[in-house]
Each structure stands twice: as structure tokens, then as C-alpha cells.
Scaffold this active site. Structure first.
Site, PDB file in Angstrom:
ATOM      1  N   SER A 153      40.505   6.670   0.275  1.00 48.87           N
ATOM      2  CA  SER A 153      41.166   6.317  -0.990  1.00 48.87           C
ATOM      3  C   SER A 153      42.631   5.958  -0.730  1.00 48.87           C
ATOM      4  O   SER A 153      42.907   4.982  -0.025  1.00 48.87           O
ATOM      5  CB  SER A 153      40.993   7.475  -1.977  1.00 48.87           C
ATOM      6  N   ASP A 233      31.155   4.955  -7.354  1.00 52.75           N
ATOM      7  CA  ASP A 233      32.523   5.473  -7.329  1.00 52.75           C
ATOM      8  C   ASP A 233      33.171   5.191  -8.686  1.00 52.75           C
ATOM      9  O   ASP A 233      33.243   4.032  -9.113  1.00 52.75           O
ATOM     10  CB  ASP A 233      33.285   4.773  -6.191  1.00 52.75           C
ATOM     11  N   HIS A 266      33.181   9.094  -5.370  1.00 51.66           N
ATOM     12  CA  HIS A 266      34.472   9.104  -4.666  1.00 51.66           C
ATOM     13  C   HIS A 266      34.726  10.425  -3.932  1.00 51.66           C
ATOM     14  O   HIS A 266      35.764  10.593  -3.312  1.00 51.66           O
ATOM     15  CB  HIS A 266      35.592   8.879  -5.693  1.00 51.66           C
TER      16      HIS A 266
END
Ligand SMILES: CC(=O)Oc1ccc2c(C)cc(=O)oc2c1
Length: 287
Positions: A153, A233, A266
């Protein structure tokens, strides 16, 4: 080494025959005390081992990856050290630093801030590319010529920009759900305007898509980017935008492996599911 350089051992745990250790040290580039984690596989007892840098995402510290990704088993098998820095300066007490999860503490975005009051401490790019690598090479049995980088990320963005800004430095680069085009998403716009100011030409130095566009002018060979992305996600469309990286890589003829994984979100469950494949990928370049 400076005469005053000290590493304070915070914790040590034996894992898969190697050692996971956390250390506190004084960072000159961030002007504060920092903690980092290092996993040394059993092979480090025989001699220097290659390194994989792991850059974590928003809200994380040096601990999340080491505790949740389950990377040590494969790292021990392959003989690769894992090094995980924290995600921002700590304890510097700037106004507003703890007001939100996506700016300030835990959200350094791996840039060198130029805007006050952030510029004195928020220099995570220098910390992860220069200061911490030099310290690790001085104190641990690692091979300074063999390093790769990965992250998740915000840390996936960090890994991509560190590799793109330093052609030839990292043997390989991969990223899980990276913020692929931070100049064009709410997280990145907030961070870059806060740390760098309003001049978007400055932002371009810290954006993977922009750096891919610039890479052709450097004369260096284009390095393959390996990106893993979960299709479920929750941040995919608004914040991560892997399709932008895909488009710019296609346009620039920049090698990219972008794998879209159905059903994954995620979280660290996603990383735990594919970390072995990423370690094996890096091992092909490191060993
Ligand atoms: C441990 C953990 O869950 O880490 C985590 C959760 C969420 C996020 C988000 C939303 C962004 C990011 O950059 O990293 C990140 C890490």
C-alpha cells in the site's frame, strides 16, 4: 560509524532457526529515535546474506509485517534477511501529527518533506534508502551489494519509488496493492500537499507513474516491476489505481508483472497468501 552510534536491543525471538530482533537507534535524518526490525535467517551465522527491505503501509510500525505476513519460514529456507523500518518519525510532537491515520504519524509516505513544520523530521526517503541501510550494513552480517525491496500500500508506493529513483541499486522490486499514482488519489494528494506544498512538479519526483515516464531519459535499463493486487480490495478504485501504472508501463514499454487476485482484500491475509511467491521472485535476483 559515529562515535556515539548505539543500537539498543528492544526484543529478540528465535523464528524458523533464525532471529527476529528489534532495535532502537537515534536517526540523524529524522532527528528522533526510531525502532526497526530485522530477521536474520540461520545462514547469517555462516556469513553475509542478501537483504529484502519491506516498507509497510499506513498506520503500521516495524512490527506488523514481521508478526502477520508469515515471511520468516521462506526467508529462512532461502537465506534472505528481512528488514522492516517504521513508517514515520516518532515522538517528534508536531502539531496535528496524530489527528488522522493518513498523514503524520504512521504516514510518512517515504518522501523527504520540504514544507514546514514537516521538513525537519519527515525525511523517510533518506532514512530508508541511505541512513538505515548504512547502519544495517555496519552492524549485521548482510551483503550490501545484494538488496531488493518490497512493500504494501503506502509501502508499495515506497518500494516502487525507491527502485525507480535508484536504477541499478535494488536487484528486484515488488509491491502488494501499492498506491500506484499518489498524485491522483486522495491519500496521495493530502500527503504530498502537506509534506511538499502545492507545486505539483515537485510531487512528480515521488510518484511511480511519473517516474516510469521519466525512466527512459536516465539511460539505465528499465527494471521489471512486480505488483500483486487483490480484486476485492476496498481501496482499489479510489486510492490504488493499478490500471494507471499498467497504462503508463505499456506506453513506455516498461516491464510490469501485474497480477490481479480474485477475492483478496487489502489486509495482511492477502500478503500472507502471496509472500512466499514474492520471496521466491526476489531470491531469483538475489541468490
Ligand atoms: C496491519 C494492517 O492491517 O495494515 C494496514 C491496514 C490498512 C492500510 C491502509 C488502509 C493503507 C495502507 O497504506 O496500509 C495499510 C496497512
Amino acid at each position: 560509524m559515529t562515535a556515539t552510534e548505539q543500537l539498543e536491543l528492544v526484543s529478540a525471538n528465535k523464528v524458523h532457526g533464525g532471529w527476529l530482533k528489534r532495535y532502537r537507534h537515534r536517526s540523524g535524518s529524522l532527528d528522533c529515535d526510531m525502532v526497526f526490525a530485522i530477521y536474520l535467517p540461520p545462514q547469517a551465522e555462516q556469513g553475509p546474506v542478501p537483504m529484502l527491505w519491506w516498507l509497510s503501509g499506513l498506520t503500521c510500525t516495524d512490527e506488523n509485517f514481521m508478526q502477520k505476513a508469515g515471511a520468516q519460514r521462506k526467508a529462512a529456507e532461502l537465506g534472505i534477511a528481512l528488514i522492516c523500518p517504521d513508517t514515520s518519525p516518532r515522538g517528534v510532537d508536531l502539531p496535528g501529527e496524530d489527528d488522522s491515520y493518513d498523514f503524520g504519524s504512521g504516514a510518512g509516505f517515504y518522501v523527504n518533506a520540504t514544507r514546514e513544520p514537516w521538513a525537519r523530521h519527515y525525511r523517510m526517503y533518506d532514512y530508508v534508502t541511505e541512513e538505515l541501510p548504512a547502519l544495517v550494513k555496519r552492524h549485521f552480517p548482510v551483503d550490501g551489494e545484494r538488496e531488493s525491496i518490497s512493500g504494501h500500500s503506502m509501502g508499495g508506493h515506497g518500494a516502487l519509488i525507491c527502485a525507480l529513483k535508484n536504477p541499478g541499486r535494488y536487484r528486484s522490486v515488488s509491491a502488494f496493492a501499492p498506491i500506484a499514482n499518489p498524485m491522483a488519489c486522495p491519500w496521495g494528494e493530502k500527503a504530498f500537499s502537506g509534506y511538499l506544498g502545492d507545486d505539483r512538479t515537485q510531487w512528480a519526483q515521488w510518484d511511480a507513474c511519473e517516474l516510469v515516464k521519466q525512466a527512459g531519459n536516465s539511460g539505465a535499463a528499465r527494471q521489471e516491476l512486480f505488483v500483486e493486487q487483490g480484486e476485492n480490495d476496498q481501496f482499489l478504485e479510489e486510492q490504488l489505481k493499478p490500471e494507471r501504472l499498467e497504462a503508463v508501463c505499456a506506453e513506455q514499454d516498461h516491464p510490469l508483472i501485474l497480477r490481479r487476485q480474485p477475492g483478496y482484500d487489502h489486509s495482511y491475509f492477502f500478503m500472507a497468501s502471496f509472500i512466499d511467491e514474492h520471496l521466491t521472485y526476489h531470491a531469483k535476483h538475489l541468490l
